[in-house]
Write an enzyme that holds these catalytic residues in place. Structure first.
Site, mmCIF file in Angstrom:
data_model
loop_
_atom_site.group_PDB
_atom_site.id
_atom_site.type_symbol
_atom_site.label_atom_id
_atom_site.label_comp_id
_atom_site.label_asym_id
_atom_site.label_seq_id
_atom_site.Cartn_x
_atom_site.Cartn_y
_atom_site.Cartn_z
ATOM 1 N N HIS A 44 4.068 6.028 5.033
ATOM 2 C CA HIS A 44 2.834 6.601 4.480
ATOM 3 C C HIS A 44 1.763 5.561 4.196
ATOM 4 O O HIS A 44 0.655 5.908 3.794
ATOM 5 C CB HIS A 44 3.124 7.470 3.248
ATOM 6 C CG HIS A 44 3.325 6.712 1.973
ATOM 7 N ND1 HIS A 44 2.324 6.529 1.053
ATOM 8 C CD2 HIS A 44 4.415 6.100 1.463
ATOM 9 C CE1 HIS A 44 2.799 5.842 0.019
ATOM 10 N NE2 HIS A 44 4.064 5.570 0.252
ATOM 11 N N CYS B 94 1.648 2.572 -7.810
ATOM 12 C CA CYS B 94 2.975 2.764 -8.367
ATOM 13 C C CYS B 94 3.039 2.384 -9.831
ATOM 14 O O CYS B 94 3.989 2.700 -10.524
ATOM 15 C CB CYS B 94 3.986 1.941 -7.589
ATOM 16 S SG CYS B 94 3.905 2.311 -5.849
#
Lengths: 382, 382
Positions: free
Chosen positions: A204, A328
């Site tokens: 991704h 993240c």
């Protein structure tokens, strides 16, 4: 409002060609389980092995050395935890850089809990590991060295080829892993030339789907599996293979490699325009970057007297998507471990803003980002 | 040749409605990373949480208790390894049935290597666990019981509600996991009514995509994560969420639940036709099944004097896809641990053929399968 997406290092949209490659596995066309021995199963198996072969070719290796996973995190975890656990009988010393993605860094923390000694290599002000530093840390019981190919927050490239050479020449039976999640599709990757034993890639980040990644595992490397059950992926990773995702990552990597040279040229020019524009229009800007060894698409900046989230929120209100440290870690607010390792003081580091460019990025996007940043900084400083 | 796919327990094709639900996440429409704080990220987050909420409603629980994984294997592994490791301080005794899927059974083997005592509960000739048997095995240090909701090879339903009650009333702080991968979409599932602490589901068995699954984790249950890195999935599972897959599993489960009653009726009738036909046209057939407690779509049969693979290959030549034990074990030829536990002698067990019906199955498919099986058996016996 026309959106300007400058967060390609967090994730990228799936390319139409990749979606097309996936669709046969999202319908009646290829319904089988690759583990089944009947015709439907064999067709699914063939598609899977074709994808594996294509990827192996692109990375300069053999299909048998490509293991499909659920993404970058699993690849990094399988490499670090799997290699260290399998080698625990040989030694319990692991070295990694201080600027690894948490999928590697936290795997290091986990190993510590399991009785490993885990050392972290510092970096210079440009975010680069010093290979000589590694040499000093290697011990007879060093079983794993993990240094990322390019950093996800600031884009600095690491001397992985040299690191592999040094680690393999060390006093122990040391394996080398590199997290290539941000580097894949941006710089040429040949696993044999890099000399690594393990290399992680995620789809991704290269215009493929989320939920699929791969780990290069050099033949002969022992890994303790993370997932057990069926005999999938040469016994290295149990679970029915993600057929659509695998077709997707193969196509995504193929396209990224094919277009790398031309796309890098275009993106590098846009990044230069952004860096120049910020320097010109935003007083008190600091670019967190290496002078030469860096990815073409990531630009990290800090701003005197500003909190990072403020800029991101201001830009978001104008439809411009940028990131703080990395996606993240965006939901909690610890200061970036990467910038800290680079010596950026905490007060400045909190203002870190990451612009990451991609296929959709235009000069107009860059100019809007510069303009909006300048106004946001001015407003926030008032 | 018109193909007849009778291997729905191995995997199912993705339904068009599921594919439609996934497409927005396989293109430009929703390009964000759910962990990003900007508009694109928030849109992705919203879609993810909508899916989680829908699934929680379908399973009778709260969104906070649904953890997305890469599939049934990861769900089973996270449940068994994660729960046992997290509870190792309380005790190192685990009980599971002898007929679990390898994703649970091999996780048990892994726990043994980590110093756990792992006991396997036998089953009766119909493949069913005897709850009273469990009562005798429970100890103060029993930290986990894992019994599947329905078996993947023979379709027998297990008394999981009773097992939960017994385990929770035992002398230890015992958690209960059930692998509902084959049962999901076939029998009603309410996690609170079942009384389990952990429950696994996979999308690709219910006309969803491969590479996505979920684990119900009751609030308060401690799990050692398998994957570490970012703070995704409430800290229970690191890794960027598989946005398309999550949209897909939510839609797949929604449709399966909505159509369960009518579809079960249809499929049960087809299964009865198949059982009857085999009994009538194939001498020496043995059905491996429970008299009453069974899934509507799985029929396992053995044949005197035959090797299983022979039948499967014959049927395959006529375009009919069936399985031996299960897809996950089809590439090696150990006799089925499930049939062995049911007391089927090895000589007969090698002939095991699993027919698993699904949405595409018609009376004509069943009749062709009966006819082809009868001819294959006759030929192979000559």
């Amino acid at each position: 409002m026309k959106f300007v997406y400058l967060d390609h290092a967090a994730t990228t949209p799936v390319r139409p060609e990749v979606r097309e490659a996936m669709l046969p596995f999202l319908g009646e066309e290829c319904p089988g389980n690759p583990s089944s021995i009947h015709a439907a199963g064999r067709a699914a198996r063939k598609a899977l092995e074709d994808a594996r072969e294509k990827i192996a070719g692109l990375l300069g290796t053999q299909p048998r050395e490509i293991v499909f996973t659920s993404g970058g995190t699993e690849s990094d975890n399988l490499a670090v935890l799997g290699a260290a656990r399998a080698a625990a009988g040989l030694g319990k010393h692991v070295v990694m850089s201080a600027i690894e993605h948490h999928a590697v860094g936290h795997a290091g923390d986990q190993l510590k809990e399991e009785g490993f000694a885990v050392e972290r290599l510092g970096v210079d002000a440009g975010g680069r590991v010093e290979p000589e530093e590694l040499k000093k840390r290697l011990r007879p019981d060093t079983v794993l060295v993990s240094v990322m190919l390019a950093n996800n927050e600031v884009g600095t490239l690491q001397p992985v080829e040299e690191i592999s050479r040094i680690a393999h020449a060390g006093p122990g039976k040391t394996l080398v892993h590199t997290d290539a999640v941000q580097a894949a599709g941006k710089i040429p990757i040949n696993v044999k030339a890099l000399g690594v034993d393990l290399l992680s890639i995620s789809a991704h980040k290269i215009y493929g789907p989320k939920g699929i990644g791969l780990l290069y595992v050099r033949k002969g490397v022992r890994l303790a599996p993370l997932l057990v059950g069926g005999d999938h992926e040469f016994g290295r990773r149990a679970g029915t293979e993600n057929a659509a995702g695998i077709a997707g990552i193969a196509k995504a990597l193929e396209l990224a490699v094919a277009e790398m040279t031309s796309e890098n040229q275009r993106i590098s020019a846009l990044r230069a325009r952004l860096a120049e524009g910020l320097r010109e229009h935003v007083p008190g800007v600091h670019l967190n970057q290496h002078a030469t060894e860096r990815l073409p698409h990531i630009l990290s900046a800090c701003f005197d007297g500003i909190e990072g989230e403020g800029i991101i929120l201001h830009l978001d209100q104008e439809g411009i998507s940028v990131a703080s440290g990395s996606a993240c870690t965006s939901t909690h607010r610890e200061p970036s471990h990467v910038l800290a390792a680079m010596g950026v003081r905490a007060q400045l580091a909190v203002s870190a803003t990451r612009y990451s460019l991609g296929r959709a990025t235009t000069e107009d996007h860059i100019d809007r980002a510069i303009d909006a940043t300048a106004r946001a900084v001015q407003k926030l400083r008032q």
